[in-house]
Motif scaffolding. Structure first.
Motif, PDB file in Angstrom:
ATOM      1  N   GLU A   1      98.406 -87.427  -3.437  1.00 49.73           N
ATOM      2  CA  GLU A   1      99.155 -87.530  -4.672  1.00 49.73           C
ATOM      3  C   GLU A   1      99.038 -88.950  -5.230  1.00 49.73           C
ATOM      4  OE1 GLU A   1     100.597 -85.066  -6.317  1.00 49.73           O
ATOM      5  OE2 GLU A   1      99.835 -83.721  -4.758  1.00 49.73           O
ATOM      6  N   LYS A   2      98.823 -89.038  -6.517  1.00 49.50           N
ATOM      7  CA  LYS A   2      98.730 -90.345  -7.146  1.00 49.50           C
ATOM      8  C   LYS A   2     100.082 -91.036  -7.107  1.00 49.50           C
ATOM      9  CE  LYS A   2      97.297 -92.689 -11.391  1.00 49.50           C
ATOM     10  NZ  LYS A   2      96.760 -92.540 -12.766  1.00 49.50           N
ATOM     11  N   ILE A   3     100.078 -92.331  -6.813  1.00 46.30           N
ATOM     12  CA  ILE A   3     101.311 -93.105  -6.777  1.00 46.30           C
ATOM     13  C   ILE A   3     101.896 -93.191  -8.180  1.00 46.30           C
ATOM     14  CG2 ILE A   3     102.289 -95.394  -6.329  1.00 46.30           C
ATOM     15  CD1 ILE A   3     100.124 -95.760  -4.203  1.00 46.30           C
ATOM     16  N   GLU A   4     103.177 -92.929  -8.276  1.00 50.60           N
ATOM     17  CA  GLU A   4     103.871 -93.024  -9.561  1.00 50.60           C
ATOM     18  C   GLU A   4     104.875 -94.171  -9.490  1.00 50.60           C
ATOM     19  OE1 GLU A   4     103.192 -91.444 -12.254  1.00 50.60           O
ATOM     20  OE2 GLU A   4     101.855 -89.870 -11.490  1.00 50.60           O
ATOM     21  N   LEU A   5     104.801 -95.087 -10.418  1.00 48.06           N
ATOM     22  CA  LEU A   5     105.731 -96.209 -10.471  1.00 48.06           C
ATOM     23  C   LEU A   5     106.904 -95.882 -11.383  1.00 48.06           C
ATOM     24  CD1 LEU A   5     103.283 -99.248 -10.779  1.00 48.06           C
ATOM     25  CD2 LEU A   5     104.152 -98.144  -8.712  1.00 48.06           C
ATOM     26  N   SER A   6     108.071 -96.397 -11.022  1.00 48.55           N
ATOM     27  CA  SER A   6     109.241 -96.228 -11.883  1.00 48.55           C
ATOM     28  C   SER A   6     109.104 -97.125 -13.111  1.00 48.55           C
ATOM     29  CB  SER A   6     110.514 -96.585 -11.124  1.00 48.55           C
ATOM     30  OG  SER A   6     110.544 -97.979 -10.838  1.00 48.55           O
ATOM     31  N   ASP A   7     109.864 -96.845 -14.126  1.00 49.95           N
ATOM     32  CA  ASP A   7     109.834 -97.679 -15.329  1.00 49.95           C
ATOM     33  C   ASP A   7     110.199 -99.123 -14.999  1.00 49.95           C
ATOM     34  OD1 ASP A   7     109.117 -95.508 -16.854  1.00 49.95           O
ATOM     35  OD2 ASP A   7     111.158 -95.078 -17.531  1.00 49.95           O
ATOM     36  N   ARG A   8     111.176 -99.309 -14.110  1.00 49.44           N
ATOM     37  CA  ARG A   8     111.583-100.660 -13.738  1.00 49.44           C
ATOM     38  C   ARG A   8     110.451-101.397 -13.011  1.00 49.44           C
ATOM     39  NH1 ARG A   8     115.098-103.157 -16.220  1.00 49.44           N
ATOM     40  NH2 ARG A   8     117.026-102.150 -15.562  1.00 49.44           N
ATOM     41  N   GLU A   9     109.765-100.703 -12.123  1.00 47.86           N
ATOM     42  CA  GLU A   9     108.643-101.320 -11.393  1.00 47.86           C
ATOM     43  C   GLU A   9     107.524-101.714 -12.352  1.00 47.86           C
ATOM     44  OE1 GLU A   9     109.275 -98.958  -7.137  1.00 47.86           O
ATOM     45  OE2 GLU A   9     107.983 -98.126  -8.704  1.00 47.86           O
ATOM     46  N   LYS A  10     107.271-100.867 -13.342  1.00 46.32           N
ATOM     47  CA  LYS A  10     106.253-101.196 -14.340  1.00 46.32           C
ATOM     48  C   LYS A  10     106.663-102.413 -15.159  1.00 46.32           C
ATOM     49  CE  LYS A  10     104.537 -96.463 -14.868  1.00 46.32           C
ATOM     50  NZ  LYS A  10     104.414 -95.289 -15.788  1.00 46.32           N
ATOM     51  N   GLU A  11     107.931-102.485 -15.519  1.00 52.95           N
ATOM     52  CA  GLU A  11     108.425-103.634 -16.285  1.00 52.95           C
ATOM     53  C   GLU A  11     108.232-104.934 -15.490  1.00 52.95           C
ATOM     54  OE1 GLU A  11     112.066-102.038 -19.102  1.00 52.95           O
ATOM     55  OE2 GLU A  11     112.463-102.349 -16.965  1.00 52.95           O
ATOM     56  N   ILE A  12     108.604-104.894 -14.228  1.00 50.57           N
ATOM     57  CA  ILE A  12     108.475-106.089 -13.389  1.00 50.57           C
ATOM     58  C   ILE A  12     107.011-106.488 -13.240  1.00 50.57           C
ATOM     59  CG2 ILE A  12     108.757-106.926 -11.005  1.00 50.57           C
ATOM     60  CD1 ILE A  12     111.412-105.346 -10.952  1.00 50.57           C
ATOM     61  N   LEU A  13     106.145-105.509 -13.075  1.00 53.39           N
ATOM     62  CA  LEU A  13     104.715-105.809 -12.983  1.00 53.39           C
ATOM     63  C   LEU A  13     104.189-106.440 -14.271  1.00 53.39           C
ATOM     64  CD1 LEU A  13     103.029-102.833 -11.091  1.00 53.39           C
ATOM     65  CD2 LEU A  13     102.904-105.247 -10.487  1.00 53.39           C
ATOM     66  N   ARG A  14     104.585-105.887 -15.403  1.00 55.49           N
ATOM     67  CA  ARG A  14     104.083-106.406 -16.682  1.00 55.49           C
ATOM     68  C   ARG A  14     104.537-107.848 -16.908  1.00 55.49           C
ATOM     69  NH1 ARG A  14     105.645-100.907 -18.740  1.00 55.49           N
ATOM     70  NH2 ARG A  14     103.714 -99.688 -18.762  1.00 55.49           N
ATOM     71  N   TYR A  15     105.794-108.145 -16.581  1.00 53.80           N
ATOM     72  CA  TYR A  15     106.261-109.524 -16.717  1.00 53.80           C
ATOM     73  C   TYR A  15     105.572-110.438 -15.698  1.00 53.80           C
ATOM     74  CZ  TYR A  15     109.929-108.532 -20.124  1.00 53.80           C
ATOM     75  OH  TYR A  15     110.608-108.189 -21.286  1.00 53.80           O
ATOM     76  N   SER A  16     105.311-109.925 -14.518  1.00 57.10           N
ATOM     77  CA  SER A  16     104.627-110.727 -13.501  1.00 57.10           C
ATOM     78  C   SER A  16     103.208-111.058 -13.927  1.00 57.10           C
ATOM     79  CB  SER A  16     104.626-109.979 -12.158  1.00 57.10           C
ATOM     80  OG  SER A  16     105.929-109.763 -11.684  1.00 57.10           O
ATOM     81  N   ILE A  17     102.536-110.106 -14.552  1.00 56.82           N
ATOM     82  CA  ILE A  17     101.187-110.342 -15.063  1.00 56.82           C
ATOM     83  C   ILE A  17     101.189-111.490 -16.075  1.00 56.82           C
ATOM     84  CG2 ILE A  17      99.361-109.347 -16.518  1.00 56.82           C
ATOM     85  CD1 ILE A  17      99.964-106.648 -15.163  1.00 56.82           C
ATOM     86  N   ARG A  18     102.267-111.585 -16.836  1.00 50.14           N
ATOM     87  CA  ARG A  18     102.380-112.642 -17.853  1.00 50.14           C
ATOM     88  C   ARG A  18     102.865-113.965 -17.266  1.00 50.14           C
ATOM     89  NH1 ARG A  18     106.063-109.450 -22.028  1.00 50.14           N
ATOM     90  NH2 ARG A  18     106.105-111.487 -23.105  1.00 50.14           N
ATOM     91  N   GLY A  19     103.062-114.016 -15.942  1.00 47.27           N
ATOM     92  CA  GLY A  19     103.403-115.265 -15.284  1.00 47.27           C
ATOM     93  C   GLY A  19     104.878-115.567 -15.164  1.00 47.27           C
ATOM     94  N   TYR A  20     105.728-114.580 -15.441  1.00 48.43           N
ATOM     95  CA  TYR A  20     107.171-114.799 -15.353  1.00 48.43           C
ATOM     96  C   TYR A  20     107.612-114.902 -13.895  1.00 48.43           C
ATOM     97  CZ  TYR A  20     108.010-113.868 -20.330  1.00 48.43           C
ATOM     98  OH  TYR A  20     108.024-113.935 -21.704  1.00 48.43           O
ATOM     99  N   SER A  21     108.548-115.808 -13.618  1.00 41.87           N
ATOM    100  CA  SER A  21     109.132-115.936 -12.279  1.00 41.87           C
ATOM    101  C   SER A  21     110.204-114.866 -12.085  1.00 41.87           C
ATOM    102  CB  SER A  21     109.757-117.317 -12.103  1.00 41.87           C
ATOM    103  OG  SER A  21     110.900-117.453 -12.951  1.00 41.87           O
ATOM    104  N   ILE A  22     110.712-114.761 -10.855  1.00 42.06           N
ATOM    105  CA  ILE A  22     111.760-113.779 -10.567  1.00 42.06           C
ATOM    106  C   ILE A  22     112.985-114.033 -11.437  1.00 42.06           C
ATOM    107  CG2 ILE A  22     113.421-113.030  -8.814  1.00 42.06           C
ATOM    108  CD1 ILE A  22     111.193-113.337  -6.744  1.00 42.06           C
TER     109      ILE A  22
END
Length: 252
Positions: A188-209
């Motif tokens: 089964e393909k891994i499905e990310l939650s909306d929150r996990e996707k949001e955190i990934l997108r901000y992390s890609i842009r270099g945002y800290s925790i």
């Protein structure tokens, strides 16, 4: 594995090309070269009729001290020189099981599938690095054989070689080859939650925790919690590996 011909399956032998085959492939390399200038990934074009490389992009990380032109000229001899023996045997195994799988597919679906796998390569400093290759057809012959394929090379996010995956692009259809049992298993393909996707997108842009917590109006501990769950889900150990895995597998 005695020579480069070991990499080319009899199931995918390309001999005579029709006029329609040749016409379909006209001028496509200029597009590939433009893409290679816009990405950090290394790009190879494999020609299964000529049993070699038609094009290699100029990314020194994956060229083991050679120029792109030299690697293109070397073709599969490059792997014999810079890939350890155990990993070479793995590549031969992938070649066999990959084309066995491919032969089971309807002709009209064959361009939808890609195969990826990890193996070690000796870099220009003489050190082994684990790389990922993802290969997908560009042109098929009228008989449905792969004539030309594009291969994307990047650093692997895994810890060991193998990880043989076939995916049907744009479909939730993924198969993993289990080396222990020598068979394909649908996963089964891994499905990310909306929150996990949001955190990934901000992390890609270099945002800290802390910066992510401010943007999402949640506590930093909550961000850390979602990151830990994300790492567990993707089986990675840090955010850089998570970003790489999610990007390679089209999860975001």
């Amino acid at each position: 594995m005695d020579n480069k011909n070991s990499f080319f399956s009899n199931r995918n032998t390309v001999r005579d090309l029709t006029a329609a085959d040749v016409q379909n492939a006209s001028d496509y390399l200029e597009v590939v070269k433009a893409i290679s200038r816009a990405t950090n990934q290394s790009i190879y074009i494999i020609d299964y009729q000529k049993k070699g490389f038609e094009y290699v992009s100029n990314n020194p990380l994956f060229l083991s001290g050679h120029t792109a032109e030299e690697v293109c000229e070397m073709g599969y001899e490059f792997y014999f020189k810079y890939v350890p023996a155990d990993d070479l045997e793995l590549l031969l195994k992938i070649n066999t099981v990959g084309f066995d799988f491919y032969e089971t597919l309807p002709l009209e679906d064959r361009k939808d599938y890609s195969i990826s796998y990890d193996f070690h390569l000796t870099n220009n400093e003489g050190k082994l690095i684990l790389i990922n290759q993802k290969l997908t057809p560009i042109f098929l012959t009228e008989e449905g054989k792969i004539w030309k394929a594009i291969c994307l090379v990047s650093l692997s996010t895994e810890q060991k070689y193998g990880n043989i995956i076939i995916q049907r692009n744009r479909y939730n259809e993924t198969y993993k080859y289990e080396l222990s049992s020598c068979c394909w298993q649908r996963i089964e393909k891994i499905e990310l939650s909306d929150r996990e996707k949001e955190i990934l997108r901000y992390s890609i842009r270099g945002y800290s925790i802390n910066e992510i917590s401010e943007k999402l109006f949640i506590s930093s501990d909550t961000v850390k919690f979602h990151r830990r769950k994300l790492f567990e889900k993707l089986e990675v150990s840090n955010i850089s590996e998570a970003i790489s895995y999610a990007s390679q597998n089209e999860l975001i």
